[in-house]
Design an enzyme around this catalytic site. Structure first.
Site, PDB file in Angstrom:
ATOM      1  N   HIS A 116       0.740  -1.316   0.039  1.00 28.51           N
ATOM      2  CA  HIS A 116       0.027  -0.028  -0.040  1.00 28.51           C
ATOM      3  C   HIS A 116       0.800   1.264   0.078  1.00 28.51           C
ATOM      4  CE1 HIS A 116      -3.700  -2.084   0.645  1.00 28.51           C
ATOM      5  NE2 HIS A 116      -3.303  -2.910   1.491  1.00 28.51           N
TER       6      HIS A 116
ATOM      7  N   ASP B  28      -2.474 -10.435  -2.681  1.00 25.39           N
ATOM      8  CA  ASP B  28      -3.243 -10.123  -1.228  1.00 25.39           C
ATOM      9  C   ASP B  28      -4.429  -9.532  -1.494  1.00 25.39           C
ATOM     10  OD1 ASP B  28      -2.268  -8.638   1.729  1.00 25.39           O
ATOM     11  OD2 ASP B  28      -3.727  -7.741   0.851  1.00 25.39           O
TER      12      ASP B  28
ATOM     13  N   HIS C 252      -6.014  -7.224  -0.474  1.00 25.56           N
ATOM     14  CA  HIS C 252      -6.325  -5.650  -0.799  1.00 25.56           C
ATOM     15  C   HIS C 252      -5.353  -5.480  -2.122  1.00 25.56           C
ATOM     16  CE1 HIS C 252      -6.628  -6.051   3.586  1.00 25.56           C
ATOM     17  NE2 HIS C 252      -7.817  -5.349   3.409  1.00 25.56           N
TER      18      HIS C 252
ATOM     19  N   ASP D 210      -4.609 -12.863   3.595  1.00 29.51           N
ATOM     20  CA  ASP D 210      -5.823 -12.416   4.038  1.00 29.51           C
ATOM     21  C   ASP D 210      -6.996 -12.816   3.237  1.00 29.51           C
ATOM     22  OD1 ASP D 210      -4.607 -10.821   2.282  1.00 29.51           O
ATOM     23  OD2 ASP D 210      -4.685  -8.949   3.596  1.00 29.51           O
TER      24      ASP D 210
END
Ligand code: SP5
Ligand code: ZN
Length: 343
Positions: free
Chosen positions: A158, A194, A196, A283
């Site tokens: 991120h 991931d 996200h 995740d």
């Protein structure tokens, strides 16, 4: 499979994060990496080695000097004013406001930060630079010919050129990908699995055709990081056609995921890179406390197998995954799947 790991990750131990209007125990915590390491050892995956130092040069290839100097001194500046609480922003440089770096630490946190879930602590700089060194050491060790696991913590995908957010400070995968380019790879692909969207990595390479970015993630219309990760983001300028987003709805399980994974690996294969960096987040697991996909432990092996079948020099960089009890098993299951088809 060689694993690179640094104890320094424990220096990033946030007290709490803002979640649903209250301060909750941070989900991105030291036990995550320790759990993964335990399972790497128990599964006898291979040797575990510490990182070697690459200095600040490779960090400066990805992040701005202003951002790096902010990150290096942010906690000291915070501590002078507020003592030993973790540093968190409460205001941001949103639309319409001047993009001038303020002098006060509260202003700097809002200028360089993207959310209120990513505390800067006394050990953040040391932990983040060691995490980047773990990724760089892994990239360097690809020369031995086998896949390498960079057990990075804190995560990185991120973080953009000059913004920290989503528990990320330095973009480990981007730093490793750029290092591989500088070490002679003509083309590098980053495959981000991931849960996200890897908004930082996308932003960093968006206008480039020498680094392909492919991401499978929860649709940003309903999920963090919200403001990037849509299908129509295909790259800019000479980078047009070298960014592929595959957003999926909440409640995605293996069937839905497998279709996206096929598209993702086909895009990587067609690009025929000299090296592959995998941003791996566990995740996507069905019991993850902050995520909403329903992948199960055996599915991690299937994802690993599909990536291993590409038969590319592959660096796996650890990103997210917050169901700590299952995190070691899921990560090692993925790595074993990858090894099974990679050779
Ligand atoms: C590396 C990585 O996986 N970063 C993820 C950052 C996610 N931050 C937003 C967390 C929001 C959690 N809200 C879930 C609702 C349950 N209270
Ligand atoms: Zn994630």
């Amino acid at each position: 499979m060689l694993t690179i790991f640094s104890d320094d990750h424990r220096l990033q131990a946030a007290k709490a994060e803002l979640d649903a209007g209250t301060m909750k125990p941070a989900v991105e915590r030291p036990e995550r990496a320790d759990m993964i390491l335990r399972h790497v050892r128990e599964a006898k995956l291979g040797p575990v080695e510490g990182p070697v130092s690459f200095g600040t040069g490779p960090l400066e290839r990805i992040h701005t000097i202003a951002y790096l100097s902010f990150l290096r001194t942010a906690f000291d500046e915070w501590q002078e004013r507020y003592g030993t609480s973790d540093a968190l922003a409460i205001n941001w440089a949103v639309r319409g406001l001047r993009q001038i770096i303020p002098e006060a630490i509260d202003g700097k946190l809002g200028y360089f930060g993207g959310d209120a879930g990513t505390p800067i602590t006394a050990g953040t700089w040391q932990a983040a630079t060691s995490s980047a060194a773990v990724a760089l050491t892994g990239a360097w060790r690809l020369k031995d010919g086998d896949p390498v696991f960079a057990l990075c913590r804190p995560p990185g995908h991120h973080a953009s050129r000059d913004v920290f957010q989503g528990y990320c400070f330095l973009n480990n995968a981007a730093i490793a990908a750029q290092w591989l380019r500088d070490a002679g790879a003509d083309r590098v692909a980053v495959l981000d699995v991931d849960y996200h969207h890897g908004n930082g990595t996308q932003e960093i390479f968006f206008d480039r055709d020498d680094v392909l970015f492919v991401s499978i993630h929860a649709d940003p219309r309903t999920e963090f990081p919200y403001f990037l990760g849509h299908v129509d983001e295909t790259g800019a300028g000479r980078g047009d056609g070298f960014n592929l987003n595959l957003p999926l709805p909440w409640a995605t399980r293996w069937e839905g995921y497998a279709a996206a994974l096929e598209k993702a690996t086909a895009a990587v294969a067609e690009y025929a890179p000299d090296a592959l960096v995998v941003s791996f987040g566990a995740d996507i697991y069905r019991n993850d406390p902050i995520c909403r996909f329903f992948l199960d432990t055996p599915d991690f092996a299937r994802i690993g197998e599909a990536i291993g079948r590409l038969r590319l020099p592959t660096l796996v960089v650890m990103e997210g995954g917050y169901a700590v009890e299952a995190l070691g098993v899921n990560t090692v299951t993925f790595l074993e799947g990858l090894l099974q088809t990679a050779r």
